[in-house]
Design a protein around this motif. Structure first.
Motif, mmCIF file in Angstrom:
data_model
loop_
_atom_site.group_PDB
_atom_site.id
_atom_site.type_symbol
_atom_site.label_atom_id
_atom_site.label_comp_id
_atom_site.label_asym_id
_atom_site.label_seq_id
_atom_site.Cartn_x
_atom_site.Cartn_y
_atom_site.Cartn_z
ATOM 1 N N ALA A 1 0.757 -1.305 0.103
ATOM 2 C CA ALA A 1 -0.019 -0.049 0.064
ATOM 3 C C ALA A 1 0.940 1.266 -0.207
ATOM 4 O O ALA A 1 0.567 2.347 -0.726
ATOM 5 N N GLU A 2 2.170 1.304 0.680
ATOM 6 C CA GLU A 2 2.843 2.220 0.607
ATOM 7 C C GLU A 2 3.288 2.507 -0.707
ATOM 8 O O GLU A 2 3.562 3.900 -1.126
ATOM 9 N N ALA A 3 3.784 1.580 -1.575
ATOM 10 C CA ALA A 3 4.428 1.926 -2.795
ATOM 11 C C ALA A 3 3.201 2.485 -3.611
ATOM 12 O O ALA A 3 3.498 3.347 -4.353
ATOM 13 N N ILE A 4 1.872 1.763 -3.541
ATOM 14 C CA ILE A 4 0.947 2.557 -4.317
ATOM 15 C C ILE A 4 0.693 4.121 -3.841
ATOM 16 O O ILE A 4 0.463 5.059 -4.859
ATOM 17 N N VAL A 5 0.755 4.441 -2.658
ATOM 18 C CA VAL A 5 0.722 5.839 -2.113
ATOM 19 C C VAL A 5 1.798 6.650 -2.512
ATOM 20 O O VAL A 5 1.684 7.876 -3.158
ATOM 21 N N THR B 1 1.206 7.260 -6.612
ATOM 22 C CA THR B 1 -0.108 8.203 -6.668
ATOM 23 C C THR B 1 0.428 9.678 -6.304
ATOM 24 O O THR B 1 0.342 10.785 -6.934
ATOM 25 N N GLN B 2 1.373 9.948 -5.437
ATOM 26 C CA GLN B 2 1.893 11.170 -5.085
ATOM 27 C C GLN B 2 2.626 11.555 -5.991
ATOM 28 O O GLN B 2 2.752 12.742 -6.402
ATOM 29 N N MET B 3 3.716 10.670 -6.676
ATOM 30 C CA MET B 3 4.379 10.903 -7.814
ATOM 31 C C MET B 3 3.654 11.512 -9.072
ATOM 32 O O MET B 3 3.991 12.566 -9.477
ATOM 33 N N MET B 4 2.346 10.975 -9.234
ATOM 34 C CA MET B 4 1.520 11.135 -10.349
ATOM 35 C C MET B 4 0.904 12.608 -10.295
ATOM 36 O O MET B 4 0.911 13.413 -11.172
ATOM 37 N N ARG B 5 0.682 12.924 -8.877
ATOM 38 C CA ARG B 5 0.102 14.190 -8.742
ATOM 39 C C ARG B 5 0.717 15.411 -8.935
ATOM 40 O O ARG B 5 0.365 16.563 -9.117
ATOM 41 N N THR B 6 2.303 15.181 -8.973
ATOM 42 C CA THR B 6 3.214 16.269 -9.167
ATOM 43 C C THR B 6 3.236 16.598 -10.687
ATOM 44 O O THR B 6 3.989 17.366 -11.135
ATOM 45 N N LEU B 7 2.589 15.765 -11.514
ATOM 46 C CA LEU B 7 2.894 15.728 -13.100
ATOM 47 C C LEU B 7 1.606 16.742 -13.452
ATOM 48 O O LEU B 7 0.438 16.729 -12.811
ATOM 49 N N PRO B 8 1.819 17.390 -14.864
ATOM 50 C CA PRO B 8 0.753 18.004 -15.169
ATOM 51 C C PRO B 8 -0.502 17.044 -15.670
ATOM 52 O O PRO B 8 -0.205 15.721 -15.830
ATOM 53 N N GLU B 9 -1.797 17.604 -15.458
ATOM 54 C CA GLU B 9 -3.094 16.442 -15.740
ATOM 55 C C GLU B 9 -2.866 15.784 -17.216
ATOM 56 O O GLU B 9 -3.133 14.590 -16.870
#
Length: 76
Positions: free
Chosen positions: A3-7, A10-18
């Motif tokens: 679950a930690e890796a998934i989080v 997800t956090q890394m993806m949120r730093t990218l443009p939409e």
């Protein structure tokens, strides 16, 4: 995957443009679909492996006994 890796992903993806988030999500989705397909294939093979081994042994025996003939692939 934990679950930690998934989080983390997800956090890394949120730093990218939409638009890039969408691309990453599509790539991950394709990758997961490929993994699921591989898992189904592995499970299917595992169920059939004993029969394949038995058929291979029978083929070897028939070859050794001279009961086998070459396959004519022109009829396939």
């Amino acid at each position: 995957m934990s679950a930690e890796a998934i989080v983390t992903v997800t956090q890394m993806m949120r730093t990218l443009p939409e638009s890039k988030q969408q691309q990453v999500a599509e790539h991950i989705s394709d990758y997961i679909a490929d993994l699921q397909d591989d898992m189904r294939w592995d499970e299917s093979f595992k169920k059939r492996e004993p029969n394949l081994i038995q058929q291979a042994r029978l083929a070897k025996q028939q070859i050794a006994e001279g009961k086998a003939s070459r396959m004519d692939i022109s009829h396939l």
